[in-house]
Design a protein around this motif. Sequence first.
Motif, PDB file in Angstrom:
ATOM      1  N   VAL A  94      22.942  25.145 -22.659  1.00  0.00           N
ATOM      2  CA  VAL A  94      23.098  24.287 -21.485  1.00  0.00           C
ATOM      3  C   VAL A  94      24.426  24.616 -20.806  1.00  0.00           C
ATOM      4  O   VAL A  94      25.477  24.615 -21.458  1.00  0.00           O
ATOM      5  CB  VAL A  94      23.061  22.801 -21.890  1.00  0.00           C
ATOM      6  CG1 VAL A  94      23.301  21.906 -20.690  1.00  0.00           C
ATOM      7  CG2 VAL A  94      21.738  22.459 -22.560  1.00  0.00           C
ATOM      8  N   TYR A 121      25.475  19.829 -12.208  1.00  0.00           N
ATOM      9  CA  TYR A 121      24.309  20.695 -12.062  1.00  0.00           C
ATOM     10  C   TYR A 121      24.130  21.404 -13.392  1.00  0.00           C
ATOM     11  O   TYR A 121      25.048  22.097 -13.857  1.00  0.00           O
ATOM     12  CB  TYR A 121      24.491  21.717 -10.953  1.00  0.00           C
ATOM     13  CG  TYR A 121      23.401  22.773 -10.956  1.00  0.00           C
ATOM     14  CD1 TYR A 121      22.118  22.472 -10.506  1.00  0.00           C
ATOM     15  CD2 TYR A 121      23.645  24.051 -11.443  1.00  0.00           C
ATOM     16  CE1 TYR A 121      21.113  23.424 -10.516  1.00  0.00           C
ATOM     17  CE2 TYR A 121      22.643  25.017 -11.465  1.00  0.00           C
ATOM     18  CZ  TYR A 121      21.382  24.694 -11.000  1.00  0.00           C
ATOM     19  OH  TYR A 121      20.379  25.633 -11.028  1.00  0.00           O
ATOM     20  N   THR A 122      22.994  21.215 -14.036  1.00  0.00           N
ATOM     21  CA  THR A 122      22.790  21.762 -15.371  1.00  0.00           C
ATOM     22  C   THR A 122      21.775  22.895 -15.336  1.00  0.00           C
ATOM     23  O   THR A 122      20.645  22.718 -14.875  1.00  0.00           O
ATOM     24  CB  THR A 122      22.309  20.670 -16.343  1.00  0.00           C
ATOM     25  OG1 THR A 122      23.314  19.650 -16.405  1.00  0.00           O
ATOM     26  CG2 THR A 122      22.095  21.241 -17.728  1.00  0.00           C
ATOM     27  N   ARG A 123      22.228  24.042 -15.847  1.00  0.00           N
ATOM     28  CA  ARG A 123      21.339  25.201 -15.969  1.00  0.00           C
ATOM     29  C   ARG A 123      20.954  25.357 -17.431  1.00  0.00           C
ATOM     30  O   ARG A 123      21.818  25.452 -18.312  1.00  0.00           O
ATOM     31  CB  ARG A 123      22.038  26.472 -15.469  1.00  0.00           C
ATOM     32  CG  ARG A 123      21.158  27.706 -15.597  1.00  0.00           C
ATOM     33  CD  ARG A 123      21.822  28.935 -14.993  1.00  0.00           C
ATOM     34  NE  ARG A 123      20.966  30.111 -15.113  1.00  0.00           N
ATOM     35  CZ  ARG A 123      21.004  30.976 -16.118  1.00  0.00           C
ATOM     36  NH1 ARG A 123      21.877  30.805 -17.098  1.00  0.00           N
ATOM     37  NH2 ARG A 123      20.184  32.008 -16.156  1.00  0.00           N
ATOM     38  N   PHE A 124      19.664  25.359 -17.702  1.00  0.00           N
ATOM     39  CA  PHE A 124      19.134  25.594 -19.038  1.00  0.00           C
ATOM     40  C   PHE A 124      18.819  27.085 -19.182  1.00  0.00           C
ATOM     41  O   PHE A 124      18.175  27.677 -18.310  1.00  0.00           O
ATOM     42  CB  PHE A 124      17.858  24.780 -19.262  1.00  0.00           C
ATOM     43  CG  PHE A 124      18.077  23.293 -19.247  1.00  0.00           C
ATOM     44  CD1 PHE A 124      18.361  22.606 -20.408  1.00  0.00           C
ATOM     45  CD2 PHE A 124      18.012  22.584 -18.059  1.00  0.00           C
ATOM     46  CE1 PHE A 124      18.575  21.235 -20.402  1.00  0.00           C
ATOM     47  CE2 PHE A 124      18.219  21.215 -18.033  1.00  0.00           C
ATOM     48  CZ  PHE A 124      18.504  20.544 -19.209  1.00  0.00           C
ATOM     49  N   TYR A 125      19.288  27.696 -20.264  1.00  0.00           N
ATOM     50  CA  TYR A 125      19.022  29.129 -20.466  1.00  0.00           C
ATOM     51  C   TYR A 125      18.967  29.415 -21.968  1.00  0.00           C
ATOM     52  O   TYR A 125      19.310  28.563 -22.798  1.00  0.00           O
ATOM     53  CB  TYR A 125      20.090  29.977 -19.774  1.00  0.00           C
ATOM     54  CG  TYR A 125      21.460  29.922 -20.409  1.00  0.00           C
ATOM     55  CD1 TYR A 125      21.916  30.964 -21.213  1.00  0.00           C
ATOM     56  CD2 TYR A 125      22.304  28.832 -20.197  1.00  0.00           C
ATOM     57  CE1 TYR A 125      23.179  30.922 -21.788  1.00  0.00           C
ATOM     58  CE2 TYR A 125      23.558  28.782 -20.767  1.00  0.00           C
ATOM     59  CZ  TYR A 125      23.996  29.822 -21.561  1.00  0.00           C
ATOM     60  OH  TYR A 125      25.240  29.766 -22.135  1.00  0.00           O
ATOM     61  N   LYS A 139      12.681  23.647 -15.459  1.00  0.00           N
ATOM     62  CA  LYS A 139      13.616  23.575 -14.343  1.00  0.00           C
ATOM     63  C   LYS A 139      14.990  23.100 -14.778  1.00  0.00           C
ATOM     64  O   LYS A 139      15.153  22.486 -15.832  1.00  0.00           O
ATOM     65  CB  LYS A 139      13.060  22.645 -13.260  1.00  0.00           C
ATOM     66  CG  LYS A 139      12.879  21.204 -13.712  1.00  0.00           C
ATOM     67  CD  LYS A 139      12.221  20.349 -12.634  1.00  0.00           C
ATOM     68  CE  LYS A 139      13.087  20.235 -11.410  1.00  0.00           C
ATOM     69  NZ  LYS A 139      12.519  19.309 -10.401  1.00  0.00           N
ATOM     70  N   ASN A 140      15.978  23.417 -13.943  1.00  0.00           N
ATOM     71  CA  ASN A 140      17.332  22.916 -14.110  1.00  0.00           C
ATOM     72  C   ASN A 140      17.423  21.527 -13.480  1.00  0.00           C
ATOM     73  O   ASN A 140      16.442  21.027 -12.939  1.00  0.00           O
ATOM     74  CB  ASN A 140      18.324  23.887 -13.470  1.00  0.00           C
ATOM     75  CG  ASN A 140      18.204  25.285 -14.068  1.00  0.00           C
ATOM     76  OD1 ASN A 140      17.997  25.440 -15.267  1.00  0.00           O
ATOM     77  ND2 ASN A 140      18.313  26.303 -13.229  1.00  0.00           N
ATOM     78  N   SER A 141      18.606  20.903 -13.548  1.00  0.00           N
ATOM     79  CA  SER A 141      18.670  19.534 -13.062  1.00  0.00           C
ATOM     80  C   SER A 141      20.005  19.213 -12.405  1.00  0.00           C
ATOM     81  O   SER A 141      21.033  19.825 -12.704  1.00  0.00           O
ATOM     82  CB  SER A 141      18.418  18.546 -14.209  1.00  0.00           C
ATOM     83  OG  SER A 141      19.563  18.407 -15.034  1.00  0.00           O
ATOM     84  N   THR A 171      15.119  17.645 -18.069  1.00  0.00           N
ATOM     85  CA  THR A 171      14.390  18.854 -17.707  1.00  0.00           C
ATOM     86  C   THR A 171      12.890  18.659 -17.934  1.00  0.00           C
ATOM     87  O   THR A 171      12.475  17.846 -18.758  1.00  0.00           O
ATOM     88  CB  THR A 171      14.884  20.057 -18.531  1.00  0.00           C
ATOM     89  OG1 THR A 171      14.229  21.245 -18.067  1.00  0.00           O
ATOM     90  CG2 THR A 171      14.603  19.882 -20.009  1.00  0.00           C
TER      91      THR A 171
END
Length: 198
Positions: A94, A121-125, A139-141, A171
Amino acid sequence: MKKFAIAAILASLSAGAFAAQGDIIARLRITEVKAQASGDKLLNDPLHVNVGNDTIPELDFTYMLTNNIGAELILGTSKHDITANGAKIGSVKVLPPTLTLQYHFNPEGQFRPYAGAGINYTRFYGFKDDSPLNLSIKKNSFGPALQVGIDMPLTKDVFLNLDMKKLWIKTKVQSNGADVGTLDINPLVTSVGIGMKF
């Protein structure tokens, strides 16, 4: 005489120890990201999904717009194990850059508490699925963020920082390509670290 010397030292620490308008503060903190996960919307949570915690280094920068108001950008990334009924079913990384607008209540004092609010802003990877469900994160959030903290001087320009944030992160989750609901992570983020003004 001793009392006077101690008072002089304290005065020298507090004078100019904290940032004023136009200054930049940098902090390096050790941070615990404690997920307060909810899978209630995920297949009505028959699997009792939980998200694990992580402890990470975190870097942030604050620009002082006035002596009392600062804008802080927080940078850090964490990795969380995902379990269902106590068994690991996957993991995800995260990256939640967070921007908060802070109010510093006592900018010229020995102790400088602050409170802030903003957005993450959270990017999941790096999602890894260890289950037979063929899970994926869709999706990100975006979400709100709240913050409280305090700075305490160690020298003229270096200080100890304690900080706590609440982030709202969620997410969409898919199984075999079909939507199966949302996973709310909503971590409580607690930090301790060292800061310096420039």
